[in-house]
Design an enzyme around this catalytic site. Sequence first.
Site, mmCIF file in Angstrom:
data_model
loop_
_atom_site.group_PDB
_atom_site.id
_atom_site.type_symbol
_atom_site.label_atom_id
_atom_site.label_comp_id
_atom_site.label_asym_id
_atom_site.label_seq_id
_atom_site.Cartn_x
_atom_site.Cartn_y
_atom_site.Cartn_z
ATOM 1 C CD GLU A 188 -11.188 -1.646 -7.873
ATOM 2 O OE1 GLU A 188 -10.209 -1.375 -7.154
ATOM 3 O OE2 GLU A 188 -12.379 -1.463 -7.516
ATOM 4 C CG ASP A 199 -5.913 -7.245 -7.589
ATOM 5 O OD1 ASP A 199 -4.824 -7.433 -7.026
ATOM 6 O OD2 ASP A 199 -6.841 -6.577 -7.081
ATOM 7 N NE ARG A 202 -3.819 2.886 -0.378
ATOM 8 C CZ ARG A 202 -5.044 2.872 0.117
ATOM 9 N NH1 ARG A 202 -5.620 3.991 0.494
ATOM 10 N NH2 ARG A 202 -5.713 1.745 0.249
ATOM 11 C CD GLU A 260 -3.104 -0.870 0.205
ATOM 12 O OE1 GLU A 260 -3.106 0.168 -0.482
ATOM 13 O OE2 GLU A 260 -3.993 -1.743 0.101
#
Length: 643
Positions: A535, A401, A272, A268
């Site tokens: 998404e 993903d 980010r 993360e």
Amino acid sequence: MTTPALLPLSGRRLPPLNLGASAFPHHRATLRLSEKFILLLILSAFITLCFGAFFFLPDSSKHKRFDLGLEDVLIPHVDTRLQFSPLRYVILFKIFHTLEFAGGDPGKIENKIRADHEKALEEAKEKLKKSRDEIQAEIQTEKNKVVQELKKKDSKPLPPVPLPNLIGINSGEPADPDIREKRNKIKEMMKHAWDNYRQYGWGHNELKPIARKGHSTNIFGNSQMGATIVDALDTLYIMGLHDEFREGQEWIDKNLDFSVNSEVSVFEVNIRFIGGLLAAYYLSGQEVFKIKAVQLAGKLLPAFNTPTGIPWAMVNLKSGVGRNWGWASAGSSILAEFGTLHMEFVHLSYLTGDPVYYNKVMHIRKLLQKMDRPNGLYPNYLNPRTGRWGQHHTSVGGLGDSFYEYLLKAWLMSDKMDTEARKMYDDAIEAIEKHLIRKSNGGLTFIGEWKNGHLERKMGHLTCFAGGMFALGADGSRDDKAGHYLQLGAEIAHTCHESYDRTTLKLGPEAFKFDGGVEAVAVRQNEKYYILRPEVIETYWYMWRFTHDPKYRQWGWEATQAIDKYCRVSGGFSGVKDVYSSSPTYDDVQQSFFLAETLKYLYLLFSSDDLLPLDNWVFNTEAHPLPVLHLANTTLSGNPAYR
């Protein structure tokens, strides 16, 4: 006889203190034995007393009034659980300083001790004349000086690197007035989200828009790192909200500090923070973003210190200690986490000339290439100690993903020269299509999850990004299958739109099933929420760019209106707990990715194609645009880290 050397402190060793006969010249042998003995006895007692005081003084935690608060700044390698008091440091420093100054001469040592004692008494008398507030102010001033010096040390200039050819960062105005009006509405939503965060959550990671206060989760540790500021910067920039962008830049310059005792998610923080800082740097050219990105990357590197080089999921930014999530299969690392570092780390090596970042991610790739894959599929779990797969669970949604996304984007970002990444992507997609992609009885194409030899006919909101990925990777596909993959992307987009359209709020659930007559609908209560995810809109945007079919803008506008109607509150935007309820309750969280991704993709959907053209920019999995590194660029072609 020679006394043992003192134990090392901070990796340094003091010379041995020689107090035997050889320590004194022969012409001083007339010194009376009793006098020499008394001096040695005094010195020995002094050292014993001081070391005793060092170890047995009361804990600083019980005497907060005298706590200087510098332990973590001055000796970050020491475990703070030992809780040394500042007075212990003073005593230890005095001992070493006295011995070093005197050179082992007992006479000099005695005089030095006496002088230091008298000086300390005078200083204590002066301090006692001051008020408690004055003493605390002096301590804070000295602490600030030390912190600033350390920051200057960390902020050493990076080597100058010419920027790649940056195209399409200040354009995108649509010609159609209706489209322009819709784009302006999305910009207004961004301003509403930002202004409320600025007012109620500034510096916190995220916002609770109903409670009107800051919010954070364990992925950011226990520190206020301003995740929303970093995540939103590039969206502000491309929307032309430059005053807000400068506000964010000023906060980052003055307040974003990574020397905190905080355990964060490597994945993360990479997507980010490092992704957001790099994108802000490329768009604006402001060096502070590049410097901060490199500082943070250095804090993540200890996570790779595992037997296999597969990084831990979490790392403490101060100590460098890493660990994995307790719920992950037998202490495993997660495919979508350690497989979603490549884009950012390649850019770090490009900007710094340091190959360490590139080497870390290429090592991961080489290890994965050597491993057997059941049915050609990559399981979601890999043990970083043993290098073996965990449970055989494969998903193109959560846990898997962005690994597949980054294989494709590594190829695109390299100006399509990284053919190894393209081959890995093509192989993986063929296995996914064979084992995971199915059509429902109602004709909806979906991507299921493979669990221990069984296909679960469920698709997550996160999986909906794959429609855009198939379209993005269509050009360059094997066997001239570009049309096939563009069509597959369109079918996934249609299925995900149905998951929105079949709800009361016209917002998609977290997961939806294709079982027993139920299609594209959530069954469990804990899968009916919408947390401002991007998404589906991401796929609409990619499909619009490649087809210009107006239905994608129509679907995007439906989502925009639903978000504005059901998620907007006076203090920002909130997720909702049940998209099938006509009067949903809020989760009271304005996610940082709502500003980074959802609103950015909506804005791009209603912009012209010359804003961030896909031939020149590749978006990381948090929608932060990074430039394609063309090999014609002289810096890159001469950069051994990338070659």
